[in-house]
Scaffold this active site. Structure first.
Site, short mmCIF file in Angstrom:
data_model
loop_
_atom_site.label_atom_id
_atom_site.label_comp_id
_atom_site.label_asym_id
_atom_site.label_seq_id
_atom_site.Cartn_x
_atom_site.Cartn_y
_atom_site.Cartn_z
N HIS A 522 -40.22 91.51 -19.88
CA HIS A 522 -41.25 90.73 -19.21
C HIS A 522 -42.44 90.43 -20.12
CE1 HIS A 522 -42.75 88.63 -15.93
NE2 HIS A 522 -42.91 89.57 -15.03
N ARG A 523 -42.51 91.07 -21.29
CA ARG A 523 -43.56 90.72 -22.24
C ARG A 523 -43.29 89.36 -22.88
NH1 ARG A 523 -43.19 95.47 -26.40
NH2 ARG A 523 -41.02 94.77 -26.18
#
Length: 549
Positions: A522-523
């Protein structure tokens, strides 16, 4: 003059490595396999052995130099040349007195001696071949014993790296006469494994002479090893000269880079057990020492994270148990997954792909597949669809930099496939998937999967992946959360195909739906990106003609 130029061998990577120790000096006499210098990369330390015996005439490197494959290490006056010269002297001395005794004039009988030497040379050394990595690997199984008769291709030893196990086959037929390694040894390309007598030497006229001559080099090996250890002593001396704080560690066998790291950690090197060659302390030993200290504290190995330790339980009090140790590969896989799970914020999205037409097309290829000798499974279609989606969504074909400050976008499409083996989970990589046909992918994926199960994958076969597909096939399940194979940023999980009713606008019709699970970092990726990726994959799997667009 018999001068040989010794160069840096293949290190298994394109990056330069640092010289952290020079183990010889000009004028030293070295035997084959004696250490010449020690190199250190970001991942491991490695020694470069002498490929032959001789006397060091000149050294071209110094501590701190960065070197690559092919760089000159030193010049070596070949020992064989020296021995040949010394051996010829006594012959000429004897030639002078011989005329006094005419009976001995048929001294040409000395001529057969070279022939005997040639017979002795039939005992050949078997070394570790190129295994695709510059790092040393562990010997976990010895498949032969002295006296065994082998055919070409028979397994000699089994090696295990951080990522795979591999067998080393016999390069020729013969009988094992000596074994130079044992279980647990760390070996690399060029390391002597054993000696074999070829068929030419099995029927000599004087066996006892041959055995004596052939065993001589074996006797030299232990003698030469200690001589190389004192030579390496200057490395700690140089370190103590520049850093007085490590005087108490001068007797420890460790390179400058390791000593520097130990000072940064505040670790007394004399308390660390070395696992490198000749008990050398490597960086991994320092990391393990820190973990041990942390585990003894009030918190678990995840000190600072607030995660409590798992309590030790004596399961035998509840009934009969059987304790079996995990394989090294299994433990490494578990450690890598744990690291990825703790360091990467995972998000998993689910979708079903309609592959009804794809399945009809695939089954129609059965006859052609049999002619080609290839089994056409759904995997090649998944690989092509994933490659198309990766090209359309570059964020998925990227990696986060180690410092988290940059994204590294890749211009190639290499996709790994997770393969379950008796030794553990491995991920061989298919390269340039976007440029290969379905038939090529079918053949290559089947070949890699078989090599994985036979423990014949090389480390290079499992490097460079951009994306991974983990398929449960017909095992079962409607979905799962695959763990990202870092430093990749996404992984696709494939579950069991199921026939489901799908509304076509007028009626519910049976369609073959393939459950997909997409886990992503999700980064680097958000939900909208994942939605676009699924849309691209679903469209291609539903109508593979889109691959032509």
């Amino acid at each position: 003059m018999g001068i040989e130029t010794i160069k840096i061998p293949d290190l298994g990577g394109g990056d330069g490595v640092e010289v952290i120790e020079v183990c010889v000096a000009v004028g030293d006499t070295v035997a084959a396999e004696d250490s010449l210098l020690v190199l250190e990369s970001d991942k491991a330390s490695m020694e470069v052995p002498a490929p032959m015996a001789g006397v060091v005439k000149a050294i071209s490197l110094k501590v701190g130099d960065t070197v690559n494959e092919g760089d000159v290490i030193l010049e070596l006056e070949v020992k064989a040349e020296i021995e040949g010269a010394s051996a010829s002297a006594p012959v000429s001395e004897k030639a002078a007195p011989e005329p006094v005794a005419p009976q001995n004039t048929p001294e040409p009988a000395a001529a057969p001696a070279p022939e005997k030497t040639a017979v002795v040379s039939a005992e050949q050394e078997v070394v570790v071949p190129d295994i695709g990595t510059g790092d040393q690997v562990e010997l976990i199984e010895l498949c032969v014993a002295v006296g065994d008769e082998l055919e070409e291709g028979d397994s000699l030893v089994v090696l295990e790296s951080d990522k795979a196990s591999m067998e080393v086959p016999a390069p020729f037929a013969g009988t094992v006469s000596a074994i130079a390694v044992k279980l647990g040894d760390k070996v690399g390309q060029g390391t002597l494994l054993l000696k074999m007598k070829t068929a030419a030497e099995l029927s000599p006229t004087e066996p006892s002479t041959t055995v004596e001559a052939s065993s001589a080099p074996v006797a030299e090996a232990p003698v030469s090893t200690p001589t190389s250890t004192p030579v390496s002593a200057p490395a700690p001396v140089q370190e103590t000269a520049s850093e007085p704080t490590v005087v108490s560690q001068a007797g420890v066998y460790a390179g400058p880079a390791v000593r520097k790291l130990a000072r940064e950690f505040g670790i007394p090197l004399e308390k660390v057990a070395g696992t490198g060659p000749r008990n050398r302390i490597v960086k991994e030993d320092l990391h393990a020492f820190v973990k041990t200290l942390t585990a003894k504290g009030p918190q678990s190995a995840s000190a600072g994270s607030g995660i409590p330790a798992v309590p030790e339980v004596d399961f035998s009090q509840f009934g009969e148990i059987d304790i079996q140790p995990l394989t090294k590969l299994h433990k490494l896989t578990a450690a890598n997954m744990h690291r990825s799970w703790l360091n990467v914020p995972h998000v998993t999205q689910y979708d079903d792909a309609d592959i009804t037409e794809l399945e009809d097309f695939r089954k129609g290829l059965k006859a052609e597949a049999e002619k080609r000798g290839v089994k056409m499974t759904p995997l090649p279609f998944l690989l092509k669809a994933a490659a198309s989606a990766l090209l359309s969504n570059p964020k998925f074909n990227a990696s986060m930099s180690a410092d988290g400050e940059n994204m590294v976008f890749k211009k190639y499409v290499h996709i790994g496939i997770a393969v379950d083996t008796p030794a553990g989970l491995v991920v061989p990589v298919l390269r340039d998937v976007d440029k290969k046909s379905l038939w090529e992918l079918a053949a290559e994926s089947a070949e890699l999967a078989q090599k994985a199960k036979d423990r014949k994958l090389k480390p290079a076969d499992m490097q460079g992946g951009c994306f991974t597909i983990s398929s449960l096939g017909n095992i079962g399940g409607t979905g799962f959360t695959p763990i990202i194979n870092t430093p990749e940023v996404a992984i696709l999980g494939v579950s069991k195909l199921a026939v489901k009713p799908v509304w076509d606008g007028a009626n519910f019709v049976p369609r073959q739906m393939l459950p997909l699970s997409l886990s992503y970092d999700h980064r680097a990726i958000n939900g909208a990106d994942a939605g676009k990726f699924f849309t691209e994959m679903g469209a291609v799997l539903a109508d593979i003609r889109r691959l032509l667009l």
